[in-house]
Scaffold this motif. Structure first.
Motif, PDB file in Angstrom:
ATOM      1  N   LEU A 161       0.819  -1.209   0.000  1.00 43.98           N
ATOM      2  CA  LEU A 161       0.000   0.000   0.000  1.00 43.98           C
ATOM      3  C   LEU A 161       0.859   1.267   0.000  1.00 43.98           C
ATOM      4  O   LEU A 161       0.363   2.354  -0.267  1.00 43.98           O
ATOM      5  CB  LEU A 161      -0.940   0.009   1.220  1.00 43.98           C
ATOM      6  N   MET A 162       2.162   1.128   0.326  1.00 48.01           N
ATOM      7  CA  MET A 162       3.032   2.299   0.314  1.00 48.01           C
ATOM      8  C   MET A 162       3.615   2.572  -1.062  1.00 48.01           C
ATOM      9  O   MET A 162       4.284   3.579  -1.280  1.00 48.01           O
ATOM     10  CB  MET A 162       4.177   2.101   1.318  1.00 48.01           C
ATOM     11  N   VAL A 163       3.380   1.661  -1.991  1.00 49.36           N
ATOM     12  CA  VAL A 163       3.907   1.850  -3.345  1.00 49.36           C
ATOM     13  C   VAL A 163       3.054   2.889  -4.066  1.00 49.36           C
ATOM     14  O   VAL A 163       1.832   2.890  -3.922  1.00 49.36           O
ATOM     15  CB  VAL A 163       3.883   0.503  -4.097  1.00 49.36           C
ATOM     16  N   PRO A 164       3.671   3.799  -4.814  1.00 51.35           N
ATOM     17  CA  PRO A 164       2.895   4.871  -5.450  1.00 51.35           C
ATOM     18  C   PRO A 164       2.135   4.426  -6.689  1.00 51.35           C
ATOM     19  O   PRO A 164       2.447   4.837  -7.800  1.00 51.35           O
ATOM     20  CB  PRO A 164       3.968   5.909  -5.815  1.00 51.35           C
ATOM     21  N   ILE A 165       1.159   3.543  -6.515  1.00 51.98           N
ATOM     22  CA  ILE A 165       0.261   3.234  -7.641  1.00 51.98           C
ATOM     23  C   ILE A 165      -1.169   3.413  -7.174  1.00 51.98           C
ATOM     24  O   ILE A 165      -1.460   3.341  -5.988  1.00 51.98           O
ATOM     25  CB  ILE A 165       0.450   1.798  -8.181  1.00 51.98           C
TER      26      ILE A 165
END
Lengths: 252, 392
Positions: free
Chosen positions: B222-226
């Motif tokens: 969820l911390m990945v910028p997508i």
């Protein structure tokens, strides 16, 4: 650089984080130190953008995490508390998946993984399914996963949990190297030795508030103690007294 | 779009290496229905063949008192045995299942028969016992036939035309049993097809949500910028791909099973050929994303694999409800019913199996309503994934 400015977060009736502000600078290792339940994880999740603050803001290299989530997240690598891997994928595939999600070209992902394989000593297990990994191997892969997009900032939530002495040593070495590369490293811990061995700056958190924010040496001087552990306990005890004082007044 | 593709590929790769997921998606789910269907149909065919023999097994008590009757029954095809018990024990023997149908010839039978009075025989049977109910009915019919044959002879002896004793004759032609069975079998077949569709995605959906949470990989993800939409979309798409594969395997298995079964003997058409299998596939494909999004949505609320299993398994019951509804009210395909996913697919497949024509409008409405519901579920799931409670 990671900045917390007046972060507040409530879960139901519980104030998990109350007015937390600090700055974790580049080329430094900043430790978030506090007992269990002090609000460390919540604080890191607010910085990572998976939780939204009720008040206040978190900035990464000056970019508001709440406002420009994607741009801020692209500059942040994270090793959350439960650094779970996909057991049916190999370590390499686990790392490559996150690299691809960060939109990094496959060729560069391959080079990055090879580089981290050498640096973290993962050659023996990187191409085995992750379900066979030891806790130390898992943390190494999760760390490489957090670094695959070359972030300037890194947050780690209790990274040494469950690691043996050798693995903790190795992790410390890597974090120290990352610091000399000029990265900003913020990690949480409730273990005093770890923080004192690594950190340039310590932010002590208790009851969701910042109780102290200084260099290890200054903290010792300030609390009039000789060891950091005593300083930590003294500061926590003072913090609790302050917390109770307004309640006492209210009751009277 | 690239992120969606990345998530899609990773979910496929990960689940392709999971033996349990693979077995349930590509073996158990799609093959259970066709195999069960095959076993049930062959049993029904065997039962029908058994009843077609028209032979009756009878245990006879004191058969020596009515030799003519016994001769008649034997000639009519009954298999007679001397009962190993007396008149009094006959009832309890049938009750305990030691004997099937028992014929008792009472002591006064010969005297009454000779004097032209009604001569009583007793037929003991258990009507709650499926295995002997047919025998009892056929034995009764044989005795009736014997009685009317004797009556005709007696009238003739007295110079009366026997036809005068038969003012009305009834010839009943029973077509119900075979076609009624065929209808319930068709309902079963379409249910199995929809079941295979859902089973194909069950573990995919669980693994992509509750599994992600239980492994502790969710927070990092969820911390990945997508966009969450790309994340959820990729997961639902991977689940859909597995479901479509399961559907294809299920239909291929039905092709094989129906080819082997003698369906004509049940009054069922067996024109379920490759073309109809393709038509089934086309009808069911719009239901695939509905199931995938629904299971992903439900699994998004669960904390663990085990919890997800029980809740998502409940989703497998969803296609049964409209099918039960359809058979209770004998629904036929009409545009109004086509707005209900799973019911519309069931009705369309049933129409094909019964070689009734399908309206183009029905097809379009069925596909469009299913895709619309899938979209709505996708939006809800995406919203759930944006909430902080996702982290647990």
């Amino acid at each position: 650089m990671i900045e917390a400015r007046g972060l507040c977060k409530r879960f139901g009736a519980i104030d998990a984080v109350r007015e937390i502000s600090f700055v974790a600078g580049d080329g430094r290792i900043t430790g978030l130190l506090g007992p269990n339940g002090a609000g460390k994880s919540t604080c890191l999740r607010l910085i990572g953008g998976v939780l939204a603050p009720d008040r206040g803001e978190a900035r990464i290299d000056g970019i508001d995490v709440g406002g420009e989530a994607s741009a801020a997240r692209a500059r942040l690598g994270a090793l959350p508390h439960a650094a779970g891997l996909y057991g049916h994928l190999t370590g390499r595939e686990n790392i490559a998946y996150f690299g691809a999600l960060h939109r990094i070209p496959a060729a560069r992902i391959g080079r990055e993984i090879d580089r981290w394989r050498e640096r973290l000593g993962m050659a023996d297990f990187l191409d085995r399914p992750a379900k066979s990994y030891s806790q130390g191997q898992r943390v190494k892969v999760a760390l490489a996963r957090a670094l695959v997009h070359e972030p300037r900032n890194l947050v780690l939530d209790e990274p040494t949990n469950g690691l043996d002495v050798m693995a903790i040593r190795a992790l410390r070495g890597v974090l120290a190297e990352l610091r000399t590369e000029g990265r900003c490293i913020l990690f949480s811990s409730h273990v005093m030795q770890e923080v004192s061995a690594l950190c340039d700056r310590i932010v002590i958190i208790g009851g969701g508030r910042v109780l102290a924010d200084d260099t290890p040496a200054a903290l010792r001087v300030r609390s009039g103690t000789t060891t950091l552990e005593e300083a930590f306990l003294r500061i926590l005890a003072d913090g609790e007294r302050e917390d109770e004082a307004p309640l006492g007044e209210g009751a009277a | 779009m690239r992120a969606l593709w990345t998530v899609f590929r990773k979910e496929l790769l990960e689940n392709a290496r999971d033996r349990r997921t693979l077995f349930s998606a590509l073996v158990f789910g799609p093959l259970l229905g066709p195999l069960l269907f095959g076993v049930m149909v062959s049993r029904i065919v065997a039962e029908d063949a058994g009843s077609a023999r028209q032979s009756v097994s009878l245990a006879v008590v004191h058969g020596e008192r009515a030799p003519d009757l016994l001769a008649y029954l034997t000639a009519a095809g009954a298999r007679l045995q001397r009962a190993p018990f007396g008149e009094r024990a006959a009832r309890s023997a049938v009750e305990r299942g030691r004997a099937g149908v028992v014929l008792i010839v009472p002591r006064d039978y010969p005297r009454r028969f000779e004097h032209g009075e009604p001569a009583r025989v007793l037929l003991v049977a258990d009507s709650a016992d499926n295995a002997t109910r047919g025998d009892a009915a056929r034995a009764g019919a044989m005795l009736q036939a014997y009685a009317s044959a004797i009556a005709q002879l007696r009238l003739q002896v007295r110079g009366v035309d026997p036809l005068i004793a038969a003012p009305v004759t009834i010839d009943s032609i029973d077509v119900a049993s075979a076609s009624a069975r065929a209808v319930s079998l068709i309902g079963l077949m379409t249910y199995f097809v929809l079941f295979a569709v859902l089973m194909g995605g069950l573990y995919f959906a669980i693994d992509a949500t509750a599994g992600e949470r239980e492994r502790g990989s969710l927070e990092a993800l969820l911390m990945v910028p997508i966009a969450r939409g790309a994340l959820v979309g990729g997961k639902i798409l991977a689940t859909s791909a597995s479901m479509a594969a399961s559907l294809a395997i299920c239909l291929a298995a039905f092709l094989g099973v129906l080819h082997l079964l003698p369906l004509e003997r049940l009054g069922m058409r067996s024109d379920f050929g490759p073309l109809m299998a393709l038509e089934f596939f086309a009808i069911c494909v719009p239901f695939v994303p509905v199931g995938a999004a629904l299971m992903t949505f439900v699994a998004s609320f669960t904390r663990s694999y085990r919890e997800a299993q029980s809740y998502v398994a409940a989703v497998l019951l969803v296609p049964t409800l409209p099918i039960a509804f359809a058979s209770i009210y004998s629904l036929r395909a009409s545009p109004a019913w086509m707005v209900v996913p799973s019911l519309s697919q069931h009705l369309l497949m049933t129409s094909l199996l019964e070689s009734r024509p399908i309206g183009a409008l029905d097809l379009v409405v069925s596909a469009a309503s299913s895709l619309l519901l899938a979209l709505v579920l996708f939006v809800f799931t995406q919203r759930q994934w944006r909430r902080e409670t996702m982290l647990g």
